[in-house]
Design a protein around this motif. Sequence first.
Motif, PDB file in Angstrom:
ATOM      1  N   UNK A 117       6.077  11.188   3.865  1.00  0.00           N
ATOM      2  CA  UNK A 117       7.553  10.721   4.389  1.00  0.00           C
ATOM      3  C   UNK A 117       7.822   9.430   5.300  1.00  0.00           C
ATOM      4  N   UNK A 118       6.459   9.313   6.245  1.00  0.00           N
ATOM      5  CA  UNK A 118       6.328   8.272   7.220  1.00  0.00           C
ATOM      6  C   UNK A 118       5.982   6.868   6.392  1.00  0.00           C
ATOM      7  N   UNK A 119       4.924   7.051   5.670  1.00  0.00           N
ATOM      8  CA  UNK A 119       4.163   6.070   5.353  1.00  0.00           C
ATOM      9  C   UNK A 119       4.444   5.567   3.873  1.00  0.00           C
ATOM     10  N   UNK A 120       4.753   6.377   2.958  1.00  0.00           N
ATOM     11  CA  UNK A 120       4.766   6.004   1.407  1.00  0.00           C
ATOM     12  C   UNK A 120       6.367   5.903   1.209  1.00  0.00           C
ATOM     13  N   UNK A 121       7.232   6.819   1.403  1.00  0.00           N
ATOM     14  CA  UNK A 121       8.722   6.915   0.922  1.00  0.00           C
ATOM     15  C   UNK A 121       9.387   5.757   1.619  1.00  0.00           C
ATOM     16  N   UNK A 122       9.220   5.277   2.737  1.00  0.00           N
ATOM     17  CA  UNK A 122       9.938   3.848   3.013  1.00  0.00           C
ATOM     18  C   UNK A 122       9.608   2.820   2.211  1.00  0.00           C
ATOM     19  N   UNK A 123       8.551   2.806   1.411  1.00  0.00           N
ATOM     20  CA  UNK A 123       8.424   1.516   0.632  1.00  0.00           C
ATOM     21  C   UNK A 123       8.989   1.637  -0.768  1.00  0.00           C
ATOM     22  N   UNK A 124       9.643   2.760  -1.272  1.00  0.00           N
ATOM     23  CA  UNK A 124      10.171   2.958  -2.425  1.00  0.00           C
ATOM     24  C   UNK A 124      11.165   2.036  -3.060  1.00  0.00           C
ATOM     25  N   UNK A 125      11.841   1.195  -2.144  1.00  0.00           N
ATOM     26  CA  UNK A 125      12.573   0.115  -2.710  1.00  0.00           C
ATOM     27  C   UNK A 125      12.009  -1.020  -2.858  1.00  0.00           C
ATOM     28  N   UNK A 126      10.440  -1.351  -2.460  1.00  0.00           N
ATOM     29  CA  UNK A 126       9.987  -2.435  -2.489  1.00  0.00           C
ATOM     30  C   UNK A 126       9.145  -2.434  -4.026  1.00  0.00           C
ATOM     31  N   UNK A 127       8.903  -3.579  -4.507  1.00  0.00           N
ATOM     32  CA  UNK A 127       8.216  -3.979  -5.742  1.00  0.00           C
ATOM     33  C   UNK A 127       6.696  -4.324  -5.310  1.00  0.00           C
ATOM     34  N   UNK A 128       5.840  -3.664  -6.247  1.00  0.00           N
ATOM     35  CA  UNK A 128       4.484  -3.931  -5.996  1.00  0.00           C
ATOM     36  C   UNK A 128       3.679  -4.306  -7.403  1.00  0.00           C
TER      37      UNK A 128
END
Length: 233
Positions: A5-16
């Motif tokens: 929740x703190x380290x992965x979920x916030x990245x969900x709107x980024x493209x990798x």
Amino acid sequence: RSMYNSMISPLRNLHFKGALWYQGETNAGRSSEYEALLTAMIKDWRVKFADENLPFFIMQLPNFMQTHPQPVESGWAGMREAQRQVTLKLPNTSLVVAIDLGEWNDIHPLNKKELARRVALQVKKKVYGHRDVVHSGPLCTDASVESGKIILSFEEGTNDLMPVTELKGFALAGADGCFKWAKATIEGNKVMVWSEGITQPIKVRYAWDDNPQEANLRNKSGLPASPFQMDVP
């Protein structure tokens, strides 16, 4: 859950372009579970990041702790095999081999520059399409048996094997499941493995130890072969 929740979920709107995964030391006592766990995580991340083909680069555990004089069961070797199996079965996953970059007394190896270079080779090949890049050391794809010898084949593009005076790190087992050191030679782009005490081998292992220091199979690009276990049909 808190880490996700703190380290992965916030990245969900980024493209990798891809994900680099270096983990597994704490799972070494439960290597039989790891293939399913890592596979599930990769699939979940691909859903969360809305990219079903997200490349995943798995850093295989390096050599660590003691070297054993006889073939042994090894939690770290089992983990390396679980990591390898994920890359064999799940598309767009790659194995970065570090079996020669560890230190017996430090779980955090110092030679991170070479590991980064090997990751870069994989990324150049798999993400950016550099066709002339040798991206990996020999990756074993097939084992067959002929006249008591096991014949090992390796992935095309990784199989220009480096000649050595004495090939080390191989072990065979017969029907009793007991592994014994084996002799091995390079013949073209294949490896022949045999043991005088095992006339009907059914399993072959390479670099199967916590710290298999003598294992020396490489290709001519200087990249080491991944440790592996193969059953012989």
